[in-house]
Design a protein around this motif. Structure first.
Motif, PDB file in Angstrom:
ATOM      1  N   PHE A 112      -7.612   4.621   7.517  1.00 56.34           N
ATOM      2  CA  PHE A 112      -7.264   6.024   7.752  1.00 56.34           C
ATOM      3  C   PHE A 112      -6.520   6.604   6.551  1.00 56.34           C
ATOM      4  CE2 PHE A 112      -4.706   9.460   9.801  1.00 56.34           C
ATOM      5  CZ  PHE A 112      -5.795  10.269  10.125  1.00 56.34           C
ATOM      6  N   LYS A 113      -5.759   5.769   5.878  1.00 52.54           N
ATOM      7  CA  LYS A 113      -5.061   6.221   4.671  1.00 52.54           C
ATOM      8  C   LYS A 113      -6.073   6.635   3.597  1.00 52.54           C
ATOM      9  CE  LYS A 113      -1.266   4.044   3.727  1.00 52.54           C
ATOM     10  NZ  LYS A 113      -0.267   3.043   3.254  1.00 52.54           N
ATOM     11  N   ALA A 171      -5.498  -4.571  -0.334  1.00 49.51           N
ATOM     12  CA  ALA A 171      -4.999  -5.035   0.965  1.00 49.51           C
ATOM     13  C   ALA A 171      -6.127  -5.121   1.993  1.00 49.51           C
ATOM     14  CB  ALA A 171      -3.904  -4.100   1.469  1.00 49.51           C
ATOM     15  N   LEU A 172      -7.009  -4.139   1.985  1.00 54.49           N
ATOM     16  CA  LEU A 172      -8.147  -4.160   2.908  1.00 54.49           C
ATOM     17  C   LEU A 172      -9.023  -5.382   2.664  1.00 54.49           C
ATOM     18  CD1 LEU A 172      -9.210  -0.401   2.987  1.00 54.49           C
ATOM     19  CD2 LEU A 172      -8.701  -1.819   4.987  1.00 54.49           C
ATOM     20  N   SER A 202       0.838  -1.204   0.000  1.00 52.88           N
ATOM     21  CA  SER A 202       0.000   0.000   0.000  1.00 52.88           C
ATOM     22  C   SER A 202       0.874   1.256   0.000  1.00 52.88           C
ATOM     23  CB  SER A 202      -0.905   0.001   1.240  1.00 52.88           C
ATOM     24  OG  SER A 202      -1.586   1.232   1.357  1.00 52.88           O
ATOM     25  N   PRO A 203       0.651   2.175  -0.946  1.00 56.61           N
ATOM     26  CA  PRO A 203       1.502   3.372  -1.049  1.00 56.61           C
ATOM     27  C   PRO A 203       1.081   4.469  -0.072  1.00 56.61           C
ATOM     28  CG  PRO A 203      -0.167   3.442  -2.737  1.00 56.61           C
ATOM     29  CD  PRO A 203      -0.371   2.136  -2.000  1.00 56.61           C
ATOM     30  N   VAL A 204       1.832   5.560  -0.048  1.00 57.02           N
ATOM     31  CA  VAL A 204       1.467   6.715   0.771  1.00 57.02           C
ATOM     32  C   VAL A 204       0.119   7.253   0.295  1.00 57.02           C
ATOM     33  CG1 VAL A 204       3.845   7.333   1.302  1.00 57.02           C
ATOM     34  CG2 VAL A 204       2.749   8.276  -0.748  1.00 57.02           C
ATOM     35  N   TYR A 205      -0.596   7.941   1.163  1.00 56.36           N
ATOM     36  CA  TYR A 205      -1.977   8.319   0.865  1.00 56.36           C
ATOM     37  C   TYR A 205      -2.110   9.287  -0.305  1.00 56.36           C
ATOM     38  CZ  TYR A 205      -1.625  13.021   2.897  1.00 56.36           C
ATOM     39  OH  TYR A 205      -1.300  14.334   3.146  1.00 56.36           O
ATOM     40  N   THR A 206      -1.036   9.991  -0.651  1.00 56.74           N
ATOM     41  CA  THR A 206      -1.102  10.961  -1.744  1.00 56.74           C
ATOM     42  C   THR A 206      -1.160  10.293  -3.114  1.00 56.74           C
ATOM     43  OG1 THR A 206       1.317  11.133  -1.660  1.00 56.74           O
ATOM     44  CG2 THR A 206       0.046  12.793  -0.456  1.00 56.74           C
ATOM     45  N   LYS A 251      -7.556   9.963   4.645  1.00 56.67           N
ATOM     46  CA  LYS A 251      -6.663  11.089   4.350  1.00 56.67           C
ATOM     47  C   LYS A 251      -6.648  11.419   2.870  1.00 56.67           C
ATOM     48  CE  LYS A 251      -2.821   9.747   6.408  1.00 56.67           C
ATOM     49  NZ  LYS A 251      -1.407   9.866   6.877  1.00 56.67           N
ATOM     50  N   LYS A 252      -6.724  10.381   2.040  1.00 51.71           N
ATOM     51  CA  LYS A 252      -6.763  10.584   0.595  1.00 51.71           C
ATOM     52  C   LYS A 252      -8.013  11.358   0.203  1.00 51.71           C
ATOM     53  CE  LYS A 252      -5.659   9.901  -3.767  1.00 51.71           C
ATOM     54  NZ  LYS A 252      -4.462  10.497  -4.401  1.00 51.71           N
ATOM     55  N   ALA A 253      -9.164  10.912   0.684  1.00 47.98           N
ATOM     56  CA  ALA A 253     -10.428  11.573   0.366  1.00 47.98           C
ATOM     57  C   ALA A 253     -10.458  12.989   0.914  1.00 47.98           C
ATOM     58  CB  ALA A 253     -11.597  10.758   0.937  1.00 47.98           C
ATOM     59  N   PHE A 254      -9.943  13.169   2.121  1.00 46.46           N
ATOM     60  CA  PHE A 254      -9.907  14.508   2.730  1.00 46.46           C
ATOM     61  C   PHE A 254      -9.001  15.440   1.932  1.00 46.46           C
ATOM     62  CE2 PHE A 254      -7.751  17.512   5.577  1.00 46.46           C
ATOM     63  CZ  PHE A 254      -8.839  18.234   6.038  1.00 46.46           C
ATOM     64  N   SER A 255      -7.851  14.930   1.510  1.00 48.87           N
ATOM     65  CA  SER A 255      -6.901  15.775   0.771  1.00 48.87           C
ATOM     66  C   SER A 255      -7.482  16.217  -0.566  1.00 48.87           C
ATOM     67  CB  SER A 255      -5.583  15.024   0.548  1.00 48.87           C
ATOM     68  OG  SER A 255      -5.735  13.950  -0.367  1.00 48.87           O
TER      69      SER A 255
END
Length: 275
Positions: free
Chosen positions: A159-160, A130-131, A117-121, A163-167
């Motif tokens: 949470f990742k 993975a989920l 799984s990569p960074v959320y960006t 954060k993606k959706a929030f960003s």
């Protein structure tokens, strides 16, 4: 004395390397398995992996195949080659459904996906995969000793995605694409109702709706005739203001929220005084 010790170590190392090179070139699959098993036990996973790779096809259908395939799969995991490790662990689980190693192999297959799984960006395709794999593991082994870790990994991945959706919503607000920002915030609230980012998301939604309303044209022609676009958007922003105040009475954004609320009321007051 130290010089002598260094010589002994060097000789042992050379002998070990010679034995390994000899095994690589040998056609004795039992010798390869034995040395590979020994190297694996010593934590020399890359060397063990090379030996295992040579003999895996030769051991298919044999009693030792199950052990070999597990060691081979886990050597990839220990080498941090998670894509191949996940694939090999899944093959192991499929080939040996009654193995005592089935649970750990299934868990490490799912954890390998987590490691990819990569960074959320970045794009979160691997995170969603993975989920799914971790949830499948939990469903198959609800009493597993790895259950706690699996749930922890799922929480991190969730949470990742948050954060993606929030960003994305925040970025729309930053570039002044307020309709997209409001829609993204609404989608976030539906998808992540218990998120720790809920307060910030509702604030961004209010801020976006407020700026959209304040800068709106007065009237817009639709198929049903003229509509007061600005008034409708002000009323929507007012609803978001009320919702935020009700949900977060002690928010650090209250000063800005009150300023927006006052400005919305002032604009709406103009419509109430019009004849």
């Amino acid at each position: 004395m130290k010089h002598f010790i260094y010589i002994v170590i060097a000789l042992i190392t050379l002998n070990s390397c010679s034995e390994y090179q000899k095994a690589l070139k040998s056609e004795d699959i039992a010798a390869k398995f034995k040395l590979g098993d020994s190297l694996y036990s010593q934590g020399k996973f890359a060397k063990a992996n090379k030996l295992f790779a040579q003999i895996v096809p030769e051991y298919r259908g044999k009693p030792q195949a199950e052990k070999l395939m597990y060691l081979y799969s886990n050597s990839f995991y220990e080498m941090k080659e998670y894509y191949t490790a996940g694939y090999q662990f899944e093959r192991f689980a499929s080939s040996y459904p009654k193995s005592e190693k089935l649970e750990i192999a299934s868990f490490l297959a799912a954890k390998s996906a987590y490691m990819l799984s990569p960074v959320y960006t970045k794009d979160q395709k691997e995170t969603k995969v993975a989920l799914e794999k971790l949830q499948n593991f939990i469903n198959l082994f609800p009493e597993s000793e790895h259950l706690s870790e699996a749930n922890k990994l799922i929480k991190e991945l969730d949470f990742k995605l948050e954060k993606k959706a929030f960003s994305i919503a925040k970025q729309y607000n930053t570039i002044s694409d307020y309709p997209a920002a409001v829609k993204s915030c609404d989608n976030f609230i539906i998808e992540f109702p218990g998120s720790s980012l809920r307060e910030e998301t509702l604030f961004i939604r209010l801020d976006s709706a407020f700026k959209l309303a304040i800068n709106s044209v007065e009237l817009k022609r639709t198929l049903n005739g003229l509509v007061n676009l600005k008034k409708d958007r002000l009323n929507q922003a007012k609803e978001y203001y009320t919702s935020f105040k009700k949900s977060f009475k002690n928010s650090s954004h209250l000063e800005d929220v009150e300023k927006m609320g006052n400005a919305i009321d002032e604009e709406l007051q103009k419509y109430s005084t019009k004849s």
